[in-house]
Design an enzyme around this catalytic site. Structure first.
Site, PDB file in Angstrom:
ATOM      1  N   ASP A 168      -7.025  -0.466   6.137  1.00  0.00           N
ATOM      2  CA  ASP A 168      -8.046   0.424   5.568  1.00  0.00           C
ATOM      3  C   ASP A 168      -8.971   0.990   6.628  1.00  0.00           C
ATOM      4  OD1 ASP A 168      -7.344   0.140   2.738  1.00  0.00           O
ATOM      5  OD2 ASP A 168      -7.794  -1.957   3.128  1.00  0.00           O
TER       6      ASP A 168
ATOM      7  N   LYS B  92      -8.020   6.470   9.248  1.00  0.00           N
ATOM      8  CA  LYS B  92      -8.361   5.040   9.214  1.00  0.00           C
ATOM      9  C   LYS B  92      -8.969   4.543  10.529  1.00  0.00           C
ATOM     10  CE  LYS B  92      -6.266   4.479   5.161  1.00  0.00           C
ATOM     11  NZ  LYS B  92      -5.146   3.617   4.919  1.00  0.00           N
TER      12      LYS B  92
ATOM     13  N   GLU C 157      -1.063 -10.929   2.569  1.00  0.00           N
ATOM     14  CA  GLU C 157      -0.904 -10.149   3.818  1.00  0.00           C
ATOM     15  C   GLU C 157      -1.292 -10.988   5.033  1.00  0.00           C
ATOM     16  OE1 GLU C 157      -1.580  -5.576   2.220  1.00  0.00           O
ATOM     17  OE2 GLU C 157      -3.318  -6.729   2.846  1.00  0.00           O
TER      18      GLU C 157
ATOM     19  N   ASP D  92       2.502  -3.391   8.200  1.00  0.00           N
ATOM     20  CA  ASP D  92       1.555  -3.331   7.089  1.00  0.00           C
ATOM     21  C   ASP D  92       0.586  -2.168   7.302  1.00  0.00           C
ATOM     22  OD1 ASP D  92       0.223  -4.008   4.776  1.00  0.00           O
ATOM     23  OD2 ASP D  92      -0.209  -6.067   5.371  1.00  0.00           O
ATOM     24  N   GLY D  93      -0.102  -1.796   6.254  1.00  0.00           N
ATOM     25  CA  GLY D  93      -1.115  -0.746   6.341  1.00  0.00           C
ATOM     26  C   GLY D  93      -2.460  -1.353   6.715  1.00  0.00           C
TER      27      GLY D  93
ATOM     28  N   GLY E  31       0.822  -1.212   0.000  1.00  0.00           N
ATOM     29  CA  GLY E  31       0.000   0.000   0.000  1.00  0.00           C
ATOM     30  C   GLY E  31       0.853   1.258   0.000  1.00  0.00           C
ATOM     31  N   SER E  32       0.159   2.390  -0.060  1.00  0.00           N
ATOM     32  CA  SER E  32       0.874   3.661  -0.188  1.00  0.00           C
ATOM     33  C   SER E  32       1.602   4.044   1.101  1.00  0.00           C
ATOM     34  CB  SER E  32      -0.111   4.758  -0.597  1.00  0.00           C
ATOM     35  OG  SER E  32      -1.205   4.796   0.291  1.00  0.00           O
TER      36      SER E  32
ATOM     37  N   GLY F 177      -5.814  -2.640  -1.308  1.00  0.00           N
ATOM     38  CA  GLY F 177      -4.862  -2.748  -2.428  1.00  0.00           C
ATOM     39  C   GLY F 177      -4.898  -4.118  -3.072  1.00  0.00           C
TER      40      GLY F 177
HETATM   41  C1  5RP Z   1      -3.445  -3.675   0.678  1.00  0.00           C
HETATM   42  C2  5RP Z   1      -3.789  -3.234   2.048  1.00  0.00           C
HETATM   43  C3  5RP Z   1      -3.252  -1.917   2.468  1.00  0.00           C
HETATM   44  O1  5RP Z   1      -2.441  -2.113   3.570  1.00  0.00           O
HETATM   45  C4  5RP Z   1      -4.378  -1.004   2.796  1.00  0.00           C
HETATM   46  O2  5RP Z   1      -5.228  -0.935   1.662  1.00  0.00           O
HETATM   47  C5  5RP Z   1      -3.910   0.400   3.168  1.00  0.00           C
HETATM   48  O3  5RP Z   1      -3.366   1.016   2.058  1.00  0.00           O
HETATM   49  P1  5RP Z   1      -2.843   2.515   2.046  1.00  0.00           P
HETATM   50  O4  5RP Z   1      -1.663   2.574   2.956  1.00  0.00           O
HETATM   51  O5  5RP Z   1      -2.503   2.766   0.613  1.00  0.00           O
HETATM   52  O6  5RP Z   1      -3.962   3.412   2.515  1.00  0.00           O
HETATM   53  O7  5RP Z   1      -4.438  -3.895   2.807  1.00  0.00           O
HETATM   54  O8  5RP Z   1      -4.104  -4.863   0.345  1.00  0.00           O
END
Ligand code: 5RP
Length: 227
Positions: free
Chosen positions: A88, A125, A107, A85-86, A29-30, A101
């Site tokens: 949502d 978030k 993940e 990890d990120g 993710g970003s 993502g």
């Molecule tokens: C990808 C994910 C990401 O960690 C999640 O979507 C967060 O993304 P971002 O940092 O771009 O907001 O689960 O599958």
């Protein structure tokens, strides 16, 4: 600060939790992009040594390899020290939705193999209850329309994840169905129901999995301890 600046802040902060010699799960993710950039930088500068990365998507693999980070396949290692990890959405009780993502399956596999899990997010978030963010569900292509129809009948408001005019394909060449639930009252029960639908590979409900959350805020990064 805009959202990207908050993402950069938490991504960079999280690298402080990586120590030399660690096997590190690298999310997707970003926000994670900023973390991987910082990790690559610190390895190049010699501040961190003997780091091995295990990635959660082909995208993150590509970025990490370009930065010179040593990457191993998940089946080449017997554990992961720390996964960053990120996410949502994260609820008050530290349950999460991931997979925005499209990398939820890898993940979850990497998270399962990790001794410690940190999620890095900007403050937007954090939610009271999960569900405003559409819940991703990964399904195998064969028979997936039947799974979709079943979800529709149940009132889960499914939509296909698209990539232009084609269905989005995950790294495992599966599809994603996003469920527009609004609010999820019973995440455990829902996760259990969805995972038992034949054809469903994994859901984006990450329940009782995270240890710490680093939140990017106007006042600087804040750490929340889940368990
Ligand atoms: C990808 C994910 C990401 O960690 C999640 O979507 C967060 O993304 P971002 O940092 O771009 O907001 O689960 O599958």
């Amino acid at each position: 600060m805009n959202q990207n600046e908050l993402k950069a802040q938490t991504g960079q902060e999280s690298v402080k939790y990586i120590k030399s010699g660690m096997i590190v799960g690298l999310g997707t993710g970003s926000t994670v992009r900023y973390m991987v950039d910082e990790l690559g930088k610190q390895i190049k500068e010699g501040k961190l040594t003997d780091i091995v990365g295990v990635t959660t998507s082909s995208r993150t693999s590509k970025q990490a390899k370009e930065l010179g980070i040593t990457i191993k396949d998940i089946d080449e290692i017997d554990h992961i020290d720390l996964c960053i990890d990120g996410a949502d959405e994260i609820s008050d009780d530290f349950q999460g939705i991931k997979g925005g993502g499209g990398a939820l399956l890898w993940e979850k596999i990497v998270a399962n193999a990790s001794d410690k899990k940190i999620w890095i997010v900007d403050q937007s978030k954090l939610v009271h209850k999960l569900g405003a963010f559409p819940l991703p569900v990964e399904v195998i292509p064969f028979g997936s329309q039947l799974v979709f129809d079943r979800m529709e009948k149940k009132g889960y408001k499914p939509s296909w994840r698209m990539d232009g005019d084609k269905k989005f394909l995950t790294d495992e060449k599966n599809y994603i169905i996003d469920l527009h639930l609004g609010e999820i009252d019973h995440p455990m029960e829902l996760a259990d129901e969805l995972i038992h639908m034949v054809g469903v590979v994994e859901t984006g409900l990450f329940l009782n999995r995270v240890n710490d959350v680093i939140v990017g805020t106007e006042e600087g990064p804040k750490i929340l301890h889940a368990r």
